[in-house]
Motif scaffolding. Structure first.
Motif, PDB file in Angstrom:
ATOM      1  N   UNK A   1       0.850  -1.190   0.000  1.00  0.00           N
ATOM      2  CA  UNK A   1       0.000   0.000   0.000  1.00  0.00           C
ATOM      3  C   UNK A   1       0.887   1.243   0.000  1.00  0.00           C
ATOM      4  N   UNK A   2       0.287   2.335  -0.391  1.00  0.00           N
ATOM      5  CA  UNK A   2       1.017   3.599  -0.366  1.00  0.00           C
ATOM      6  C   UNK A   2       1.277   3.982   1.079  1.00  0.00           C
ATOM      7  N   UNK A   3       2.394   4.644   1.283  1.00  0.00           N
ATOM      8  CA  UNK A   3       2.716   5.064   2.641  1.00  0.00           C
ATOM      9  C   UNK A   3       1.741   6.137   3.090  1.00  0.00           C
ATOM     10  N   UNK A   4       1.178   5.936   4.253  1.00  0.00           N
ATOM     11  CA  UNK A   4       0.296   6.945   4.831  1.00  0.00           C
ATOM     12  C   UNK A   4       0.521   6.977   6.332  1.00  0.00           C
ATOM     13  N   UNK A   5       0.478   8.151   6.857  1.00  0.00           N
ATOM     14  CA  UNK A   5       0.718   8.361   8.286  1.00  0.00           C
ATOM     15  C   UNK A   5      -0.570   8.098   9.049  1.00  0.00           C
ATOM     16  N   UNK A   6      -0.493   7.217  10.044  1.00  0.00           N
ATOM     17  CA  UNK A   6      -1.654   6.932  10.877  1.00  0.00           C
ATOM     18  C   UNK A   6      -1.455   7.570  12.245  1.00  0.00           C
ATOM     19  N   UNK A   7      -2.513   8.166  12.767  1.00  0.00           N
ATOM     20  CA  UNK A   7      -2.453   8.733  14.101  1.00  0.00           C
ATOM     21  C   UNK A   7      -2.678   7.628  15.127  1.00  0.00           C
ATOM     22  N   UNK A   8      -1.838   7.602  16.127  1.00  0.00           N
ATOM     23  CA  UNK A   8      -1.980   6.622  17.190  1.00  0.00           C
ATOM     24  C   UNK A   8      -2.985   7.144  18.211  1.00  0.00           C
ATOM     25  N   UNK A   9      -3.789   6.246  18.739  1.00  0.00           N
ATOM     26  CA  UNK A   9      -4.834   6.633  19.682  1.00  0.00           C
ATOM     27  C   UNK A   9      -4.352   6.335  21.103  1.00  0.00           C
ATOM     28  N   UNK A  10      -3.599   7.269  21.661  1.00  0.00           N
ATOM     29  CA  UNK A  10      -3.021   7.075  22.984  1.00  0.00           C
ATOM     30  C   UNK A  10      -4.078   7.045  24.081  1.00  0.00           C
ATOM     31  N   UNK A  11      -5.146   7.808  23.921  1.00  0.00           N
ATOM     32  CA  UNK A  11      -6.180   7.869  24.954  1.00  0.00           C
ATOM     33  C   UNK A  11      -6.800   6.484  25.181  1.00  0.00           C
ATOM     34  N   UNK A  12      -7.177   5.817  24.098  1.00  0.00           N
ATOM     35  CA  UNK A  12      -7.768   4.484  24.232  1.00  0.00           C
ATOM     36  C   UNK A  12      -6.766   3.496  24.816  1.00  0.00           C
ATOM     37  N   UNK A  13      -5.515   3.599  24.372  1.00  0.00           N
ATOM     38  CA  UNK A  13      -4.483   2.703  24.889  1.00  0.00           C
ATOM     39  C   UNK A  13      -4.328   2.869  26.397  1.00  0.00           C
ATOM     40  N   UNK A  14      -4.268   4.093  26.859  1.00  0.00           N
ATOM     41  CA  UNK A  14      -4.081   4.358  28.291  1.00  0.00           C
ATOM     42  C   UNK A  14      -5.275   3.852  29.090  1.00  0.00           C
ATOM     43  N   UNK A  15      -6.481   4.071  28.586  1.00  0.00           N
ATOM     44  CA  UNK A  15      -7.690   3.608  29.287  1.00  0.00           C
ATOM     45  C   UNK A  15      -7.676   2.084  29.423  1.00  0.00           C
ATOM     46  N   UNK A  16      -7.390   1.384  28.341  1.00  0.00           N
ATOM     47  CA  UNK A  16      -7.405  -0.080  28.390  1.00  0.00           C
ATOM     48  C   UNK A  16      -6.230  -0.606  29.212  1.00  0.00           C
ATOM     49  N   UNK A  17      -5.074   0.050  29.144  1.00  0.00           N
ATOM     50  CA  UNK A  17      -3.929  -0.365  29.951  1.00  0.00           C
ATOM     51  C   UNK A  17      -4.241  -0.226  31.441  1.00  0.00           C
ATOM     52  N   UNK A  18      -4.818   0.905  31.842  1.00  0.00           N
ATOM     53  CA  UNK A  18      -5.176   1.112  33.250  1.00  0.00           C
ATOM     54  C   UNK A  18      -6.239   0.100  33.676  1.00  0.00           C
ATOM     55  N   UNK A  19      -7.212  -0.166  32.790  1.00  0.00           N
ATOM     56  CA  UNK A  19      -8.242  -1.161  33.105  1.00  0.00           C
ATOM     57  C   UNK A  19      -7.620  -2.543  33.300  1.00  0.00           C
ATOM     58  N   UNK A  20      -6.619  -2.898  32.489  1.00  0.00           N
ATOM     59  CA  UNK A  20      -5.958  -4.203  32.624  1.00  0.00           C
ATOM     60  C   UNK A  20      -5.189  -4.298  33.934  1.00  0.00           C
ATOM     61  N   UNK A  21      -4.513  -3.221  34.312  1.00  0.00           N
ATOM     62  CA  UNK A  21      -3.776  -3.213  35.578  1.00  0.00           C
ATOM     63  C   UNK A  21      -4.751  -3.347  36.754  1.00  0.00           C
ATOM     64  N   UNK A  22      -5.849  -2.588  36.717  1.00  0.00           N
ATOM     65  CA  UNK A  22      -6.855  -2.672  37.780  1.00  0.00           C
ATOM     66  C   UNK A  22      -7.516  -4.053  37.813  1.00  0.00           C
ATOM     67  N   UNK A  23      -7.728  -4.636  36.649  1.00  0.00           N
ATOM     68  CA  UNK A  23      -8.289  -5.988  36.561  1.00  0.00           C
ATOM     69  C   UNK A  23      -7.400  -6.978  37.306  1.00  0.00           C
ATOM     70  N   UNK A  24      -6.103  -6.928  37.037  1.00  0.00           N
ATOM     71  CA  UNK A  24      -5.174  -7.842  37.707  1.00  0.00           C
ATOM     72  C   UNK A  24      -5.104  -7.568  39.205  1.00  0.00           C
ATOM     73  N   UNK A  25      -5.173  -6.297  39.585  1.00  0.00           N
ATOM     74  CA  UNK A  25      -5.071  -5.929  41.000  1.00  0.00           C
ATOM     75  C   UNK A  25      -6.287  -6.393  41.801  1.00  0.00           C
ATOM     76  N   UNK A  26      -7.493  -6.226  41.253  1.00  0.00           N
ATOM     77  CA  UNK A  26      -8.720  -6.528  41.987  1.00  0.00           C
ATOM     78  C   UNK A  26      -9.286  -7.921  41.722  1.00  0.00           C
ATOM     79  N   UNK A  27      -8.600  -8.746  40.947  1.00  0.00           N
ATOM     80  CA  UNK A  27      -9.127 -10.065  40.599  1.00  0.00           C
ATOM     81  C   UNK A  27      -9.424 -10.916  41.827  1.00  0.00           C
TER      82      UNK A  27
END
Length: 153
Positions: free
Chosen positions: A66-92
């Protein structure tokens, strides 16, 4: 999607999957109070990750360049899911598998696609209880149940 990135990610995840498989062989095959040993989940997850990585690598060679195209990374969603995963492991252990998995899935579903709350509720509830029932009642494994303040053991 970037084919080069996907190819290298596939190779890296394949190596991680193999490491899980090899590492699971050194884990005990039985656990106290459980007919399913502690090595089963890492072995299954390692095999699944390796197979999906092979598929990803295969797809990168099939896909036309494919042609090169710049994609924007979605840091907000990543941070939300990362924090949710950490809390999941902590409160399991504190709130149990079913409730913590349900909450984690709800946060994940709503983070990735807002709306359709009832569909998310249904899928998260069925999945979290279904996995618990399958593992604990059918395979005689042990997972943290419901918390004692909800009548659990």
């Amino acid at each position: 999607m970037n084919s080069t990135f996907d190819r290298y990610a596939g190779i890296a995840f394949f190596a991680i999957g193999l490491a899980f498989l090899v590492g699971s062989l050194s884990i005990s095959t039985s656990a106290y109070g459980s007919n399913v040993g502690a090595n089963i989940f890492p072995m299954i997850l390692g095999a699944f990750l390796s197979l999906m990585s092979i598929r990803l690598i295969y797809e990168t060679f099939r896909k036309p360049r494919a042609e090169k195209q710049k994609e924007d990374l979605d840091y907000k969603r990543f941070v939300i899911i990362f924090i949710a995963a950490v809390l999941y492991a902590y409160f399991l252990e504190d709130i149990g598998f079913v409730i913590s998995t349900f909450l984690f899935l709800m946060i994940g579903f709503q983070t990735m696609q807002k709306g359709k709350v009832w569909v998310s509720l249904l899928i998260a509830a069925c999945f979290s209880y279904g996995v618990y029932y399958l593992y604990v009642h059918l395979l005689d494994g042990s997972l943290p149940g419901f918390p004692s303040w909800l009548g659990g053991a």
